[in-house]
Design an enzyme around this catalytic site. Structure first.
Site, PDB file in Angstrom:
ATOM      1  N   GLY A   1     -43.958 -12.328  -8.252  1.00  0.00           N
ATOM      2  CA  GLY A   1     -43.865 -10.933  -8.684  1.00  0.00           C
ATOM      3  C   GLY A   1     -43.036 -10.826  -9.947  1.00  0.00           C
TER       4      GLY A   1
ATOM      5  N   ARG B   1     -32.935   9.199  -3.557  1.00  0.00           N
ATOM      6  CA  ARG B   1     -33.931   8.991  -2.509  1.00  0.00           C
ATOM      7  C   ARG B   1     -33.389   9.183  -1.097  1.00  0.00           C
ATOM      8  NH1 ARG B   1     -37.147   3.861  -5.175  1.00  0.00           N
ATOM      9  NH2 ARG B   1     -38.216   5.163  -6.684  1.00  0.00           N
TER      10      ARG B   1
ATOM     11  N   HIS C   1     -39.705   1.754   2.103  1.00  0.00           N
ATOM     12  CA  HIS C   1     -40.226   1.457   0.783  1.00  0.00           C
ATOM     13  C   HIS C   1     -39.615   0.208   0.164  1.00  0.00           C
ATOM     14  CE1 HIS C   1     -41.624   2.069  -3.208  1.00  0.00           C
ATOM     15  NE2 HIS C   1     -40.426   2.252  -3.699  1.00  0.00           N
TER      16      HIS C   1
END
Lengths: 251, 640
Positions: B44, B333, B404
């Site tokens: 990634g 968040r 998440h």
């Protein structure tokens, strides 16, 4: 909803495959297509049969892993979108659905619905990049890029690398895939220095992988989940012709 | 007894630490680099950029990913953007401010020196990505555009439509492809790391399984870099990709690497709500939507079933704007997520099951026109329509929090090396920069900072002393590791029970979401700690894994990952129980202010909790790294 399924089963590249019939029942219309396959696999597992192998990862249409041909269409009937973004509400109750892998000579079948798309990686390895060593980059705002060019580059760069273009093409051509990368990088000034080498090498790699040629059927554009325009293929052809011409002049 | 840890923070003033450290770090000369082999697990943003950069520097790199191509790593799904304190907007941004926002956003549970370095290098990342051809959004003048994001009052986020992660990852992937073509990086797709090999106390290799052929392999190296991402999928339903897992980091933990703050898991406030129990994943709607969308629920419970258009302005509760006037819809968040949970707990949630709140664009469409909104968020609106069948241009979206990101991860020092010499951990897989809560657009920043700039500069510090010490993959340690991996796979195949691994995973996820999710309490955690071992025992009694080992066997792949989640979940709950305070995303109901905000206990808990494996069935040993705040003042986080 209930569905009859005809699914391609094939042990590996060496064995012959065939379509096998299955049924799934009481599927909610809000189930995604891949979740419907999860349910089928859960049932198969409980019945002591081997689940169907299929590829998926992000399940939100961006990673490009899923690669199914549904009723003859790459990614199924809900374009634009990858098959992971397809929902069962798009089908009729009781419908028979045929599920096959992407069918391209350059994508050998690994098992059931899984194909090997490493040919696409090799096309990018041939030249689909800008050589920029970490540490060498100039201040970002010293390279001004007109918004139009940046937007055009982004439209091409949106390709998710799923290979549906090649699967839909009657010639098995990966032109849309290669065109997207060539157009993305050649629309930007940073891509300038390697522009000619890049297009020549990528087209050669595409041929070496035995992808077919483009005969303008536009099937690729019709199934592309990232809405890559076939006009980029025209750009690829121009880039290629000009690079080849200049190379000959230089010889 | 509780152990202590030394993060090896370089001396000097905060803003000069990194420079000083680089000036005094050891180097490996170019001729020697090609004699050194480095394993990178994951492709990634962190792993891809590290592998490409190390390859370019001349090391011999092997990069492993479980996906069929490095371009499919889950970084690709990040939508919103990447932060950097370029101050292009002239709105008062600076490296210090980005550093402070990140420390404060993380609720003062991260290490100052690491975070400052992150903020400092972020600017180079934007330069690097532009040079690679990442098509960031531009203004008509040709200059780079910015947008604002949660937890900040400046506009410092760079973006490429709603596909920033995709574009950054493709930049990385292309750099990686270039190295593969030039022969410096060997790429191993569809290959999973199943064990870490330690020789004489140092990380010297891994055992892998080729997922398509089932073949096991032993790879020796001079250093091992884990960039295997986060463990959000422990909750079963999350915004992570299906394949994302904890296996690489958990196996390293079982070989002696410390796992830090495993209970710090981020619940993202803007996801599409759960619609049924067949669901395999949750889809994120980028937080950038909160720039132009207003979050609300009906004031009265009875109105929750009415169509939103029939609820007049005066009957709506824009609860984020009401509770946090200065940040409003851009509150961080963890705070936004809890606020959504709270209004839904009060019975004012909307949509099926009452677990949802509205995210309304009507005002922005009126102010900016539908075209501007389409330009900014068009693809997100399309995704929303595909999944729900609803048109968000005409009616508000429904959103609800979902798992998440995981701030916790393997413990690393300033050099990003774990307590096991030679084992480096970068990106989401480490614990280092986000404390108890990560700010939006900071994950991409961290992944790339670690991979392009930090690791390539800190790795030589270790490697310089390792010339000629690479063991043979035929050595006893490698064979023993392979044996134990084989034994475990065989054990999984032999159970031959009645249930799928997925069904256990789902059950574990529900339990964790309930007891160790958005809010936690002692009683719930103790209950989870009782139930998880029972579920694990049930798994090993009754799981069914068809097929065999030497084959492409997706059921076996999944079962192995679920088995690790079933152990790891326990560690999460132990950590959540031990951290007897609220901090950021870790909200212990016992510790809250009178108006329901997280209440930290800086006196006894301004520390990283890192856990050491002590053997199966044994409680792990706790190590504490005391956090020192010399520059940022410890303050109660306020977004009011």
């Amino acid at each position: 909803m209930n569905f009859r399924l005809r699914i391609w089963r094939q042990r590996d590249a060496k064995f012959r495959g065939k379509l096998v019939k299955y049924e799934v029942r009481e599927i909610s219309p809000d189930t995604s297509f891949l979740e419907m396959l999860d349910i089928l696999n859960e049932n198969l597992l409980r019945a002591g049969e081997e689940p169907v192998a299929f590829d998926s990862d992000c399940r939100e249409g961006i990673c490009g892993t899923c690669s199914l041909t549904v009723n003859g269409e790459a990614h199924g009937p809900d374009h634009p979108g990858a098959v992971c973004e397809l929902y069962m509400r798009k089908f009729r109750d009781g419908e028979t659905i045929t599920i096959e892998p992407f069918r391209v000579g350059s994508f050998p079948i690994v098992k059931d619905l899984v194909v090997d798309r490493s040919a696409l990686d090799r096309i990018v390895q041939a030249g689909g990049f800008i050589s920029a060593r970490a540490g060498s980059a100039p201040e970002a705002n010293s390279i001004l890029i007109p918004k139009h060019d940046a937007d055009l580059a982004m439209e091409a760069a949106a390709c998710i690398g799923c290979g549906a273009c090649a699967a839909a093409c009657p010639n098995g051509s990966a032109m849309l895939f290669a065109a997207a990368k060539v157009s993305h990088l050649s629309s930007l000034p940073q891509g300038g220095p390697e522009r000619e080498r890049r297009v020549l090498k990528m087209v050669r790699a595409m041929d070496a992988e035995k992808f077919g040629n483009c005969t303008n059927t536009y099937e690729c554009e019709a199934v592309c989940p990232a809405k890559i325009s076939a006009s980029f293929i025209a750009k690829l052809n121009r880039e290629y012709a000009s690079a080849q011409f200049r190379q000959r002049l230089g010889e | 007894m509780i152990g202590t840890l030394d993060p090896k923070i370089p001396p000097g003033p905060l803003d000069q630490k990194w420079r000083n450290h680089q000036d005094h770090s050891r180097l490996v000369n170019p001729n020697n680099r090609r004699k050194l082999e480095i394993i990178v697990v994951g492709s990634g943003l962190a792993g891809g950029s590290a592998a490409a950069t190390l390859g370019e520097l001349g090391y011999r790199v092997k990069c492993f990913c479980f996906q069929d191509s490095p371009r499919r790593a889950h970084s690709i799904a990040a939508q919103g953007g990447i932060n950097a304190a370029k101050n292009y907007q002239n709105d008062g941004d600076s490296v210090y401010r980005l550093f402070y926002d990140t420390i404060k956003g993380g609720d003062f549970r991260s290490r100052e020196a690491n975070v400052y370095r992150l903020a400092e290098i972020a600017n180079n990342i934007i330069d690097q990505c532009v040079a690679q051809g990442v098509p960031f959004a531009r203004e008509y003048s040709g200059y780079l555009a910015n947008r604002s994001f949660g937890g900040a009052q400046v506009s410092r986020t760079f973006y490429a439509r709603g596909q920033t992660g995709q574009q950054l990852l493709l930049g990385c992937y292309q750099a990686l492809c270039r190295q593969v073509a030039s022969g410096t990086v060997g790429m191993f797709p569809y290959t999973e790391m199943l064990d870490l090999v330690i020789v004489n106390g140092q990380a010297k290799g891994i055992v892998t399984r080729n997922l398509r052929s089932g073949k096991m392999e032993r790879h020796a190296a001079d250093a091992v870099v884990l960039a295997s991402g986060g463990y959000g999928n422990v909750f079963y339903l999350s915004t992570n990709a299906r394949g994302s897992n904890v296996t690489a980091t958990y196996r390293a933990y079982k070989r002696g690497a410390l796992f830090a703050n495993p209970s710090f898991t981020q619940i993202h406030p803007t996801c599409i709500p759960v619609s049924g129990d067949y669901q395999s994943k949750l889809t994120l709607m980028s937080e950038s939507l909160r720039n132009d969308g207003r979050v609300w629920v009906p004031k009265r419970k009875e109105d929750r079933v009415k169509p939103p258009s029939e609820i007049p302005e005066g009957e709506r509760d824009y609860y984020l704007e009401r509770k946090y006037p200065s940040y409003g819809n851009l509150a961080p968040r963890d705070i936004s997520s809890r606020a959504a949970k709270e209004v839904c707990d009060e019975g004012r949630g909307v949509g099926p099951g009452g677990r949802g709140v509205y995210l309304d664009f009507a005002d922005s469409i009126k102010r900016l026109g539908v075209e501007t909104i389409r330009e900014r968020y068009g693809n997100l609106f399309e995704v929303y329509k595909k999944i729900t069948g609803e048109d968000a241009y005409k009616m508000p979206m429904r959103i609800y929090p979902a798992v998440h990101y995981t701030m916790g991860g393997l413990w690393v020092d300033y050099d990003l090396m774990s307590n096991v010499p030679g084992l480096f951990v970068i990106g989401e897989a480490n614990f280092s920069d986000h404390g108890a809560n990560r700010l939006g657009a900071s994950a991409l920043m961290q992944g790339l900072v670690d991979g392009y700039f930090v690791l390539p500069n800190t790795l030589p510090n270790y490697l310089a002393g390792q010339m000629g010490k690479r063991p043979s993959p035929e050595s006893a340690e490698f064979k023993q590791a392979e044996q134990s991996v084989r034994a475990r796979l065989e054990k999984l195949l032999k159970v031959n029970g009645t249930r799928s691994a997925d069904s256990f995973h789902r059950e574990l996820g529900l339990l964790l979401w309930d007891k160790c999710g958005m809010s936690r309490n002692e009683q719930g955690l103790r209950e989870a700690l009782r139930k998880i071992p029972e579920l694990r025992a049930e798994f090993w009694r009754d799981v069914r894994v068809p097929g065999d080992e030497e084959d492409y066997n997706q059921s076996l792949e999944r079962a192995g990952r679920v088995a690790d989640f079933l152990e790891f979940a326990e560690l999460m709950c132990i950590d959540a129980l031990e951290r007897d305070e609220s901090a950021g995303a870790h909200f212990r109901e016992e510790h809250q202010t009178s108006d329901g905000e997280a209440l930290r206990d800086d006196e006894s808990n301004a520390a990283v909790f890192a856990w050491e494996f002590q053997g199966d069935g044994q409680p792990p040993k706790l190590y504490r790294e005391q956090l020192h705040f010399e520059t940022a003042h410890l303050a109660q986080r306020s977004y009011k």
